[in-house]
Design a protein around this motif. Structure first.
Motif, PDB file in Angstrom:
ATOM      1  N   PRO A  26       0.858  -1.329  -0.108  1.00  0.00           N
ATOM      2  CA  PRO A  26       0.333   0.051  -0.188  1.00  0.00           C
ATOM      3  C   PRO A  26       0.851   1.142   0.099  1.00  0.00           C
ATOM      4  N   GLU A  27       2.105   1.078   0.550  1.00  0.00           N
ATOM      5  CA  GLU A  27       2.937   2.507   0.532  1.00  0.00           C
ATOM      6  C   GLU A  27       3.319   3.012  -0.884  1.00  0.00           C
ATOM      7  N   LYS A  28       3.233   2.084  -1.776  1.00  0.00           N
ATOM      8  CA  LYS A  28       3.482   2.241  -3.350  1.00  0.00           C
ATOM      9  C   LYS A  28       2.138   2.068  -3.955  1.00  0.00           C
ATOM     10  N   ARG A  29       1.105   2.116  -3.383  1.00  0.00           N
ATOM     11  CA  ARG A  29      -0.248   2.024  -3.989  1.00  0.00           C
ATOM     12  C   ARG A  29      -0.380   0.849  -4.713  1.00  0.00           C
ATOM     13  N   ASN A  30       0.429  -0.137  -4.171  1.00  0.00           N
ATOM     14  CA  ASN A  30       0.126  -1.602  -4.699  1.00  0.00           C
ATOM     15  C   ASN A  30       0.785  -1.547  -6.349  1.00  0.00           C
ATOM     16  N   CYS A  64      -4.610  -0.617  -7.237  1.00  0.00           N
ATOM     17  CA  CYS A  64      -3.457  -0.502  -7.821  1.00  0.00           C
ATOM     18  C   CYS A  64      -3.085   0.400  -8.807  1.00  0.00           C
ATOM     19  N   ALA A  65      -1.890   0.813  -8.579  1.00  0.00           N
ATOM     20  CA  ALA A  65      -1.602   2.182  -9.420  1.00  0.00           C
ATOM     21  C   ALA A  65      -0.816   1.797 -10.678  1.00  0.00           C
ATOM     22  N   GLY A  66      -0.793   0.295 -11.088  1.00  0.00           N
ATOM     23  CA  GLY A  66      -0.309   0.062 -12.098  1.00  0.00           C
ATOM     24  C   GLY A  66       1.205  -0.375 -12.169  1.00  0.00           C
ATOM     25  N   GLY A 111      -3.975   2.040 -14.849  1.00  0.00           N
ATOM     26  CA  GLY A 111      -2.964   1.330 -15.908  1.00  0.00           C
ATOM     27  C   GLY A 111      -2.959  -0.031 -15.785  1.00  0.00           C
ATOM     28  N   GLY A 112      -1.805  -0.726 -15.499  1.00  0.00           N
ATOM     29  CA  GLY A 112      -1.744  -1.978 -15.316  1.00  0.00           C
ATOM     30  C   GLY A 112      -2.619  -2.612 -14.119  1.00  0.00           C
ATOM     31  N   GLY A 113      -3.092  -1.703 -13.417  1.00  0.00           N
ATOM     32  CA  GLY A 113      -4.023  -2.275 -12.424  1.00  0.00           C
ATOM     33  C   GLY A 113      -5.408  -2.535 -12.760  1.00  0.00           C
ATOM     34  N   PHE A 114      -5.695  -1.638 -13.971  1.00  0.00           N
ATOM     35  CA  PHE A 114      -6.719  -1.746 -14.711  1.00  0.00           C
ATOM     36  C   PHE A 114      -6.655  -3.355 -15.646  1.00  0.00           C
ATOM     37  N   GLU A 115      -5.614  -3.228 -16.036  1.00  0.00           N
ATOM     38  CA  GLU A 115      -5.298  -4.373 -16.946  1.00  0.00           C
ATOM     39  C   GLU A 115      -5.469  -5.735 -16.188  1.00  0.00           C
ATOM     40  N   LEU A 116      -5.016  -5.728 -14.724  1.00  0.00           N
ATOM     41  CA  LEU A 116      -5.270  -6.711 -13.802  1.00  0.00           C
ATOM     42  C   LEU A 116      -6.432  -7.242 -13.919  1.00  0.00           C
ATOM     43  N   LEU A 133      -6.134   5.273 -17.654  1.00  0.00           N
ATOM     44  CA  LEU A 133      -5.077   4.737 -18.632  1.00  0.00           C
ATOM     45  C   LEU A 133      -3.959   5.794 -18.800  1.00  0.00           C
ATOM     46  N   PRO A 134      -3.153   6.047 -17.799  1.00  0.00           N
ATOM     47  CA  PRO A 134      -2.204   7.462 -18.042  1.00  0.00           C
ATOM     48  C   PRO A 134      -1.071   6.864 -18.736  1.00  0.00           C
ATOM     49  N   GLU A 135      -1.098   5.921 -19.611  1.00  0.00           N
ATOM     50  CA  GLU A 135       0.073   5.361 -20.356  1.00  0.00           C
ATOM     51  C   GLU A 135       0.623   6.387 -21.143  1.00  0.00           C
ATOM     52  N   GLN A 137       0.031   9.733 -21.150  1.00  0.00           N
ATOM     53  CA  GLN A 137       1.107  10.846 -20.352  1.00  0.00           C
ATOM     54  C   GLN A 137       2.285  10.629 -20.074  1.00  0.00           C
ATOM     55  N   ARG A 138       2.629   9.151 -19.713  1.00  0.00           N
ATOM     56  CA  ARG A 138       3.677   8.588 -19.293  1.00  0.00           C
ATOM     57  C   ARG A 138       4.621   8.440 -20.402  1.00  0.00           C
ATOM     58  N   GLY A 139       4.282   8.390 -21.734  1.00  0.00           N
ATOM     59  CA  GLY A 139       4.880   8.324 -22.984  1.00  0.00           C
ATOM     60  C   GLY A 139       5.243   6.758 -23.139  1.00  0.00           C
ATOM     61  N   PHE A 141       2.898   2.602 -23.241  1.00  0.00           N
ATOM     62  CA  PHE A 141       1.765   2.170 -23.985  1.00  0.00           C
ATOM     63  C   PHE A 141       1.377   0.916 -22.884  1.00  0.00           C
ATOM     64  N   VAL A 142       0.080   0.429 -22.857  1.00  0.00           N
ATOM     65  CA  VAL A 142      -0.386  -0.575 -22.396  1.00  0.00           C
ATOM     66  C   VAL A 142       0.511  -1.664 -22.695  1.00  0.00           C
ATOM     67  N   GLY A 143       0.780  -2.762 -21.640  1.00  0.00           N
ATOM     68  CA  GLY A 143       1.530  -3.696 -21.739  1.00  0.00           C
ATOM     69  C   GLY A 143       1.343  -5.058 -20.889  1.00  0.00           C
ATOM     70  N   GLY A 144       0.050  -5.099 -20.349  1.00  0.00           N
ATOM     71  CA  GLY A 144      -0.258  -6.051 -19.589  1.00  0.00           C
ATOM     72  C   GLY A 144      -1.593  -6.759 -20.303  1.00  0.00           C
TER      73      GLY A 144
HETATM   74  C1  1HE Z   1       4.495   4.628  -7.472  1.00  0.00           C
HETATM   75  C2  1HE Z   1       3.465   4.202  -8.299  1.00  0.00           C
HETATM   76  C3  1HE Z   1       3.742   3.753  -9.496  1.00  0.00           C
HETATM   77  C4  1HE Z   1       2.349   5.597  -6.976  1.00  0.00           C
HETATM   78  N1  1HE Z   1       5.076   3.146  -9.735  1.00  0.00           N
HETATM   79  N2  1HE Z   1       5.778   4.406  -7.673  1.00  0.00           N
HETATM   80  N3  1HE Z   1       0.701   4.155 -13.240  1.00  0.00           N
HETATM   81  C5  1HE Z   1       0.368   5.629 -13.095  1.00  0.00           C
HETATM   82  O1  1HE Z   1       0.769   6.503 -13.831  1.00  0.00           O
HETATM   83  C6  1HE Z   1      -0.050   6.142 -11.804  1.00  0.00           C
HETATM   84  C7  1HE Z   1       0.927   6.639 -11.015  1.00  0.00           C
HETATM   85  N4  1HE Z   1       0.392   6.936  -9.581  1.00  0.00           N
HETATM   86  C8  1HE Z   1      -0.844   7.862  -9.341  1.00  0.00           C
HETATM   87  O2  1HE Z   1      -1.270   8.560 -10.097  1.00  0.00           O
HETATM   88  C9  1HE Z   1      -1.072   8.060  -7.725  1.00  0.00           C
HETATM   89  O3  1HE Z   1       0.003   7.533  -7.191  1.00  0.00           O
HETATM   90  C10 1HE Z   1      -2.244   7.509  -7.395  1.00  0.00           C
HETATM   91  C11 1HE Z   1      -3.539   8.237  -7.761  1.00  0.00           C
HETATM   92  C12 1HE Z   1      -2.123   6.010  -7.620  1.00  0.00           C
HETATM   93  C13 1HE Z   1      -2.348   7.560  -5.776  1.00  0.00           C
HETATM   94  O4  1HE Z   1      -2.027   8.867  -5.270  1.00  0.00           O
HETATM   95  P1  1HE Z   1      -1.621   9.261  -3.831  1.00  0.00           P
HETATM   96  O5  1HE Z   1      -1.799  10.510  -3.620  1.00  0.00           O
HETATM   97  O6  1HE Z   1      -2.617   8.446  -2.822  1.00  0.00           O
HETATM   98  O7  1HE Z   1      -0.282   8.608  -3.531  1.00  0.00           O
HETATM   99  P2  1HE Z   1       1.285   9.094  -3.971  1.00  0.00           P
HETATM  100  O8  1HE Z   1       1.644  10.106  -3.169  1.00  0.00           O
HETATM  101  O9  1HE Z   1       1.272   9.476  -5.624  1.00  0.00           O
HETATM  102  O10 1HE Z   1       2.010   7.724  -4.058  1.00  0.00           O
HETATM  103  C14 1HE Z   1       2.656   7.279  -2.842  1.00  0.00           C
HETATM  104  C15 1HE Z   1       3.802   6.479  -3.119  1.00  0.00           C
HETATM  105  O11 1HE Z   1       3.724   5.411  -4.026  1.00  0.00           O
HETATM  106  C16 1HE Z   1       4.900   7.422  -3.932  1.00  0.00           C
HETATM  107  O12 1HE Z   1       6.147   6.857  -3.379  1.00  0.00           O
HETATM  108  P3  1HE Z   1       6.976   7.891  -2.467  1.00  0.00           P
HETATM  109  O13 1HE Z   1       8.348   7.038  -2.264  1.00  0.00           O
HETATM  110  O14 1HE Z   1       7.106   9.546  -2.560  1.00  0.00           O
HETATM  111  O15 1HE Z   1       6.125   7.625  -1.112  1.00  0.00           O
HETATM  112  C17 1HE Z   1       4.618   7.195  -5.466  1.00  0.00           C
HETATM  113  O16 1HE Z   1       6.144   7.601  -6.121  1.00  0.00           O
HETATM  114  C18 1HE Z   1       4.605   5.711  -5.350  1.00  0.00           C
HETATM  115  N5  1HE Z   1       3.735   5.543  -6.538  1.00  0.00           N
HETATM  116  N6  1HE Z   1       2.111   4.849  -8.027  1.00  0.00           N
HETATM  117  C19 1HE Z   1       5.769   3.719  -8.847  1.00  0.00           C
HETATM  118  N7  1HE Z   1       2.933   3.290 -10.714  1.00  0.00           N
HETATM  119  C20 1HE Z   1       2.321  -3.412 -18.171  1.00  0.00           C
HETATM  120  S1  1HE Z   1       2.380  -2.006 -18.670  1.00  0.00           S
HETATM  121  C21 1HE Z   1       1.188  -1.019 -17.420  1.00  0.00           C
HETATM  122  C22 1HE Z   1       1.492   0.440 -17.939  1.00  0.00           C
HETATM  123  C23 1HE Z   1       1.048   1.324 -16.491  1.00  0.00           C
HETATM  124  O17 1HE Z   1       0.686   0.622 -15.735  1.00  0.00           O
HETATM  125  S2  1HE Z   1       1.259   2.866 -16.838  1.00  0.00           S
HETATM  126  C24 1HE Z   1       0.311   3.653 -15.414  1.00  0.00           C
HETATM  127  C25 1HE Z   1       1.412   3.792 -14.481  1.00  0.00           C
END
Ligand code: 1HE
Length: 264
Positions: A26-30, A64-66, A111-116, A133-135, A137-139, A141-144
Protein backbone atom coordinates in the motif's frame (compact mmCIF):
# COMPACT_ATOMS: atom_id res chain seq x y z
CA UNK A 1 12.92 0.36 4.81
CA UNK A 2 14.10 -3.07 3.67
CA UNK A 3 12.69 -4.60 0.49
CA UNK A 4 9.63 -6.77 1.05
CA UNK A 5 9.93 -10.40 0.04
CA UNK A 6 7.43 -11.98 -2.37
CA UNK A 7 5.30 -13.49 0.38
CA UNK A 8 4.76 -10.06 1.97
CA UNK A 9 4.01 -8.35 -1.33
CA UNK A 10 0.99 -10.52 -1.95
CA UNK A 11 -1.11 -11.99 0.84
CA UNK A 12 -2.75 -15.36 0.38
CA UNK A 13 -5.51 -16.92 2.42
CA UNK A 14 -7.73 -19.92 1.72
CA UNK A 15 -11.29 -19.37 3.00
CA UNK A 16 -13.08 -22.64 2.36
CA UNK A 17 -13.14 -23.11 -1.41
CA UNK A 18 -12.13 -19.47 -2.09
CA UNK A 19 -8.55 -18.18 -2.33
CA UNK A 20 -8.30 -14.57 -1.21
CA UNK A 21 -5.27 -12.86 -2.74
CA UNK A 22 -4.26 -9.37 -1.60
CA UNK A 23 -1.83 -6.99 -3.29
CA UNK A 24 0.07 -5.80 -0.24
CA UNK A 25 2.26 -2.84 -1.10
CA UNK A 26 0.00 0.00 0.00
CA UNK A 27 2.88 2.43 0.60
CA UNK A 28 3.48 2.32 -3.19
CA UNK A 29 -0.25 2.11 -3.95
CA UNK A 30 0.21 -1.58 -4.85
CA UNK A 31 2.30 -0.68 -7.91
CA UNK A 32 3.28 -3.84 -9.74
CA UNK A 33 7.05 -4.44 -9.70
CA UNK A 34 8.74 -7.57 -11.08
CA UNK A 35 8.59 -9.11 -7.59
CA UNK A 36 4.88 -8.28 -7.30
CA UNK A 37 4.02 -9.88 -10.64
CA UNK A 38 5.98 -12.99 -9.61
CA UNK A 39 4.15 -13.08 -6.29
CA UNK A 40 0.80 -12.74 -8.09
CA UNK A 41 1.86 -15.61 -10.34
CA UNK A 42 2.68 -17.82 -7.34
CA UNK A 43 -0.60 -16.98 -5.61
CA UNK A 44 -2.66 -17.61 -8.76
CA UNK A 45 -0.91 -20.97 -9.25
CA UNK A 46 -1.55 -21.96 -5.64
CA UNK A 47 -5.20 -20.91 -5.91
CA UNK A 48 -5.63 -23.04 -9.04
CA UNK A 49 -4.29 -26.05 -7.13
CA UNK A 50 -6.36 -25.75 -3.97
CA UNK A 51 -9.35 -23.43 -4.50
CA UNK A 52 -12.47 -23.44 -6.65
CA UNK A 53 -12.64 -19.66 -7.11
CA UNK A 54 -10.49 -16.68 -6.14
CA UNK A 55 -10.67 -13.02 -5.20
CA UNK A 56 -7.98 -10.40 -5.75
CA UNK A 57 -8.03 -7.17 -3.73
CA UNK A 58 -5.61 -4.36 -2.96
CA UNK A 59 -4.57 -3.41 0.59
CA UNK A 60 -5.05 0.24 1.57
CA UNK A 61 -7.11 2.98 -0.10
CA UNK A 62 -6.17 2.06 -3.69
CA UNK A 63 -6.53 -1.17 -5.64
CA UNK A 64 -3.44 -0.70 -7.79
CA UNK A 65 -1.42 2.16 -9.33
CA UNK A 66 -0.28 -0.03 -12.24
CA UNK A 67 3.22 -0.71 -13.41
CA UNK A 68 6.01 0.20 -10.99
CA UNK A 69 7.36 3.19 -12.89
CA UNK A 70 10.51 3.45 -10.77
CA UNK A 71 11.57 -0.03 -11.86
CA UNK A 72 10.36 0.42 -15.43
CA UNK A 73 12.45 3.50 -16.11
CA UNK A 74 15.61 1.34 -15.74
CA UNK A 75 14.58 -1.29 -18.32
CA UNK A 76 16.14 -1.83 -21.74
CA UNK A 77 13.99 -2.37 -24.86
CA UNK A 78 14.25 -6.15 -24.66
CA UNK A 79 13.70 -6.21 -20.91
CA UNK A 80 10.52 -4.19 -21.41
CA UNK A 81 9.26 -6.62 -24.08
CA UNK A 82 10.02 -9.63 -21.89
CA UNK A 83 8.41 -7.95 -18.93
CA UNK A 84 5.21 -7.34 -20.90
CA UNK A 85 5.17 -10.94 -22.16
CA UNK A 86 5.58 -12.15 -18.57
CA UNK A 87 2.57 -10.07 -17.47
CA UNK A 88 0.64 -11.61 -20.36
CA UNK A 89 1.42 -15.14 -19.14
CA UNK A 90 0.45 -14.36 -15.56
CA UNK A 91 -2.77 -12.50 -16.41
CA UNK A 92 -3.68 -15.19 -18.92
CA UNK A 93 -3.73 -17.72 -16.07
CA UNK A 94 -6.37 -15.50 -14.45
CA UNK A 95 -8.45 -14.98 -17.58
CA UNK A 96 -8.21 -18.49 -19.02
CA UNK A 97 -7.16 -20.68 -16.12
CA UNK A 98 -9.13 -23.34 -14.30
CA UNK A 99 -10.93 -21.29 -11.63
CA UNK A 100 -12.86 -18.01 -11.90
CA UNK A 101 -11.57 -14.75 -10.39
CA UNK A 102 -13.34 -11.72 -8.93
CA UNK A 103 -11.51 -8.44 -8.26
CA UNK A 104 -12.55 -6.07 -5.46
CA UNK A 105 -11.77 -2.48 -6.43
CA UNK A 106 -11.41 0.80 -4.53
CA UNK A 107 -9.48 4.01 -5.19
CA UNK A 108 -7.05 3.94 -8.11
CA UNK A 109 -7.54 1.24 -10.73
CA UNK A 110 -4.94 2.61 -13.03
CA UNK A 111 -2.86 1.42 -15.98
CA UNK A 112 -1.63 -2.09 -15.24
CA UNK A 113 -4.02 -2.20 -12.29
CA UNK A 114 -6.93 -1.89 -14.71
CA UNK A 115 -5.27 -4.51 -16.94
CA UNK A 116 -5.12 -6.89 -13.97
CA UNK A 117 -8.75 -6.15 -13.14
CA UNK A 118 -9.75 -6.73 -16.77
CA UNK A 119 -8.25 -10.23 -16.71
CA UNK A 120 -10.71 -11.34 -13.99
CA UNK A 121 -14.17 -12.52 -14.95
CA UNK A 122 -15.98 -10.21 -12.50
CA UNK A 123 -15.20 -6.70 -11.21
CA UNK A 124 -16.79 -5.36 -8.03
CA UNK A 125 -16.11 -1.66 -7.43
CA UNK A 126 -16.67 0.61 -4.43
CA UNK A 127 -17.87 4.12 -5.24
CA UNK A 128 -14.37 5.49 -4.52
CA UNK A 129 -12.90 3.49 -7.41
CA UNK A 130 -11.58 5.48 -10.36
CA UNK A 131 -10.27 4.16 -13.64
CA UNK A 132 -7.50 5.65 -15.75
CA UNK A 133 -5.05 4.67 -18.44
CA UNK A 134 -2.29 7.29 -18.07
CA UNK A 135 0.13 5.44 -20.35
CA UNK A 136 -0.14 8.19 -22.98
CA UNK A 137 0.85 10.85 -20.46
CA UNK A 138 3.76 8.70 -19.26
CA UNK A 139 5.03 8.17 -22.82
CA UNK A 140 4.42 4.43 -22.79
CA UNK A 141 1.70 2.00 -23.89
CA UNK A 142 -0.38 -0.67 -22.19
CA UNK A 143 1.67 -3.86 -21.77
CA UNK A 144 -0.35 -6.10 -19.49
CA UNK A 145 -2.91 -7.26 -22.06
CA UNK A 146 -5.04 -4.12 -21.90
CA UNK A 147 -5.20 -3.50 -25.64
CA UNK A 148 -6.95 -6.85 -25.97
CA UNK A 149 -8.87 -7.19 -22.71
CA UNK A 150 -9.82 -3.60 -21.88
CA UNK A 151 -10.57 -2.83 -25.53
CA UNK A 152 -12.97 -5.75 -25.68
CA UNK A 153 -14.46 -5.07 -22.28
CA UNK A 154 -15.41 -1.41 -22.74
CA UNK A 155 -14.88 -0.92 -26.48
CA UNK A 156 -11.86 0.26 -28.41
CA UNK A 157 -13.10 3.85 -28.90
CA UNK A 158 -13.60 4.32 -25.15
CA UNK A 159 -10.20 2.85 -24.40
CA UNK A 160 -8.60 5.15 -26.98
CA UNK A 161 -10.40 8.13 -25.35
CA UNK A 162 -8.98 7.19 -21.93
CA UNK A 163 -5.46 6.76 -23.32
CA UNK A 164 -5.45 9.82 -25.57
CA UNK A 165 -7.18 12.38 -23.36
CA UNK A 166 -6.32 11.03 -19.91
CA UNK A 167 -10.04 10.70 -19.14
CA UNK A 168 -10.63 9.22 -15.69
CA UNK A 169 -13.92 7.47 -14.94
CA UNK A 170 -15.81 6.96 -11.70
CA UNK A 171 -17.06 3.52 -10.67
CA UNK A 172 -20.60 4.42 -11.77
CA UNK A 173 -19.37 5.62 -15.16
CA UNK A 174 -17.29 2.49 -15.62
CA UNK A 175 -20.30 0.37 -14.72
CA UNK A 176 -22.24 2.10 -17.51
CA UNK A 177 -19.34 1.31 -19.87
CA UNK A 178 -19.46 -2.35 -18.89
CA UNK A 179 -16.08 -2.40 -17.13
CA UNK A 180 -17.61 -2.88 -13.66
CA UNK A 181 -19.97 -5.78 -13.00
CA UNK A 182 -21.19 -4.80 -9.50
CA UNK A 183 -21.12 -1.57 -7.47
CA UNK A 184 -20.51 -1.85 -3.72
CA UNK A 185 -20.66 0.57 -0.81
CA UNK A 186 -17.39 1.88 0.66
CA UNK A 187 -15.57 -0.96 2.38
CA UNK A 188 -17.97 -3.52 0.92
CA UNK A 189 -16.23 -4.69 -2.26
CA UNK A 190 -14.18 -7.49 -0.70
CA UNK A 191 -17.15 -9.07 1.09
CA UNK A 192 -19.24 -8.86 -2.07
CA UNK A 193 -16.40 -10.34 -4.12
CA UNK A 194 -16.03 -13.25 -1.68
CA UNK A 195 -19.79 -13.86 -1.75
CA UNK A 196 -19.71 -14.03 -5.56
CA UNK A 197 -16.64 -16.27 -5.52
CA UNK A 198 -18.34 -18.66 -3.08
CA UNK A 199 -21.30 -18.83 -5.43
CA UNK A 200 -19.06 -19.60 -8.41
CA UNK A 201 -17.13 -22.16 -6.36
CA UNK A 202 -20.34 -24.18 -5.96
CA UNK A 203 -20.75 -24.57 -9.76
CA UNK A 204 -19.56 -27.65 -11.62
CA UNK A 205 -15.80 -27.17 -12.15
CA UNK A 206 -16.01 -28.09 -15.82
CA UNK A 207 -18.79 -25.57 -16.46
CA UNK A 208 -16.64 -22.86 -14.90
CA UNK A 209 -13.66 -24.03 -16.95
CA UNK A 210 -15.73 -23.84 -20.13
CA UNK A 211 -16.89 -20.29 -19.33
CA UNK A 212 -13.30 -19.14 -18.76
CA UNK A 213 -11.77 -20.90 -21.73
CA UNK A 214 -14.48 -21.22 -24.33
CA UNK A 215 -16.11 -17.77 -24.19
CA UNK A 216 -13.01 -15.71 -25.10
CA UNK A 217 -12.00 -18.21 -27.78
CA UNK A 218 -15.47 -18.40 -29.30
CA UNK A 219 -15.52 -14.58 -29.43
CA UNK A 220 -12.39 -14.79 -31.61
CA UNK A 221 -13.90 -17.40 -33.97
CA UNK A 222 -16.32 -17.15 -36.87
CA UNK A 223 -19.97 -17.62 -35.84
CA UNK A 224 -20.04 -21.00 -37.55
CA UNK A 225 -16.95 -22.28 -35.73
CA UNK A 226 -18.15 -20.78 -32.46
CA UNK A 227 -21.52 -22.49 -32.68
CA UNK A 228 -19.85 -25.81 -33.49
CA UNK A 229 -17.52 -25.59 -30.50
CA UNK A 230 -20.41 -24.53 -28.28
CA UNK A 231 -22.33 -27.70 -29.21
CA UNK A 232 -19.34 -29.92 -28.50
CA UNK A 233 -18.72 -28.36 -25.10
CA UNK A 234 -22.41 -28.41 -24.31
CA UNK A 235 -22.58 -32.14 -25.08
CA UNK A 236 -19.44 -32.80 -23.03
CA UNK A 237 -20.86 -31.05 -19.98
CA UNK A 238 -24.23 -32.80 -20.33
CA UNK A 239 -22.51 -36.19 -20.37
CA UNK A 240 -20.48 -35.47 -17.20
CA UNK A 241 -21.48 -37.27 -13.96
CA UNK A 242 -21.59 -33.90 -12.18
CA UNK A 243 -24.23 -32.61 -14.61
CA UNK A 244 -26.29 -35.77 -14.31
CA UNK A 245 -26.46 -35.42 -10.52
CA UNK A 246 -27.23 -31.69 -10.70
CA UNK A 247 -29.95 -32.13 -13.31
CA UNK A 248 -31.52 -34.95 -11.26
CA UNK A 249 -31.34 -32.83 -8.11
CA UNK A 250 -33.41 -30.15 -9.83
CA UNK A 251 -35.96 -32.61 -11.20
CA UNK A 252 -36.30 -34.19 -7.74
CA UNK A 253 -36.79 -30.71 -6.24
CA UNK A 254 -33.56 -30.90 -4.24
CA UNK A 255 -31.92 -27.95 -6.03
CA UNK A 256 -32.63 -24.22 -5.85
CA UNK A 257 -34.87 -22.64 -8.48
CA UNK A 258 -33.85 -19.54 -10.39
CA UNK A 259 -35.33 -16.65 -8.39
CA UNK A 260 -36.30 -13.21 -9.63
CA UNK A 261 -33.96 -10.45 -8.30
CA UNK A 262 -34.97 -9.24 -4.83
CA UNK A 263 -36.77 -12.48 -3.89
CA UNK A 264 -33.97 -13.98 -1.75
C1 1HE B 1 4.38 4.61 -7.49
C2 1HE B 1 3.38 4.39 -8.46
C3 1HE B 1 3.74 3.67 -9.64
C4 1HE B 1 2.50 5.49 -6.84
N1 1HE B 1 5.02 3.26 -9.73
N2 1HE B 1 5.62 4.18 -7.65
N3 1HE B 1 0.69 4.36 -13.19
C5 1HE B 1 0.49 5.66 -13.02
O1 1HE B 1 0.87 6.49 -13.84
C6 1HE B 1 -0.15 6.06 -11.73
C7 1HE B 1 0.83 6.81 -10.87
N4 1HE B 1 0.31 7.00 -9.51
C8 1HE B 1 -0.60 7.96 -9.21
O2 1HE B 1 -1.15 8.65 -10.05
C9 1HE B 1 -0.91 8.14 -7.74
O3 1HE B 1 0.17 7.59 -7.00
C10 1HE B 1 -2.23 7.46 -7.27
C11 1HE B 1 -3.42 8.22 -7.88
C12 1HE B 1 -2.28 5.99 -7.68
C13 1HE B 1 -2.29 7.51 -5.73
O4 1HE B 1 -2.09 8.87 -5.29
P1 1HE B 1 -1.69 9.14 -3.77
O5 1HE B 1 -1.66 10.63 -3.59
O6 1HE B 1 -2.55 8.33 -2.87
O7 1HE B 1 -0.21 8.51 -3.59
P2 1HE B 1 1.22 9.10 -4.04
O8 1HE B 1 1.72 10.07 -3.01
O9 1HE B 1 1.18 9.61 -5.44
O10 1HE B 1 2.12 7.80 -4.07
C14 1HE B 1 2.60 7.17 -2.86
C15 1HE B 1 3.92 6.53 -3.19
O11 1HE B 1 3.69 5.51 -4.17
C16 1HE B 1 4.90 7.50 -3.85
O12 1HE B 1 6.21 7.08 -3.48
P3 1HE B 1 7.03 7.87 -2.31
O13 1HE B 1 8.33 7.15 -2.25
O14 1HE B 1 7.09 9.30 -2.74
O15 1HE B 1 6.19 7.68 -1.06
C17 1HE B 1 4.71 7.25 -5.31
O16 1HE B 1 5.85 7.58 -6.08
C18 1HE B 1 4.50 5.75 -5.32
N5 1HE B 1 3.80 5.31 -6.50
N6 1HE B 1 2.23 4.95 -8.03
C19 1HE B 1 5.92 3.52 -8.78
N7 1HE B 1 2.87 3.39 -10.59
C20 1HE B 1 2.40 -3.41 -18.16
S1 1HE B 1 2.24 -1.87 -18.76
C21 1HE B 1 1.26 -0.98 -17.68
C22 1HE B 1 1.53 0.47 -17.85
C23 1HE B 1 1.04 1.24 -16.68
O17 1HE B 1 0.60 0.74 -15.69
S2 1HE B 1 1.18 2.93 -16.86
C24 1HE B 1 0.41 3.60 -15.47
C25 1HE B 1 1.37 3.77 -14.32
Amino acid sequence: MSAQNGADLVRYELRGPVAVIGLNRPEKRNAISDSVVNAIDAAVGRAAREAKAAVIYGAGPHFCAGLDLAEHVEKSLMEAVENSRHWHRVFDRIERGTIPFVVALQGAVVGGGFELAASAQIRVAERSAFFGLPEGQRGIFVGGGGSVRIGRLIGEARMADMMLTGRVLTAEEMERWGGVSYLAEEGGALDKAIELAERMASNASFSNYAVLNALPRIRDMSSEDGLFLESVISALTTASPEAEERLRAFLEKRAAKVKAPGHG
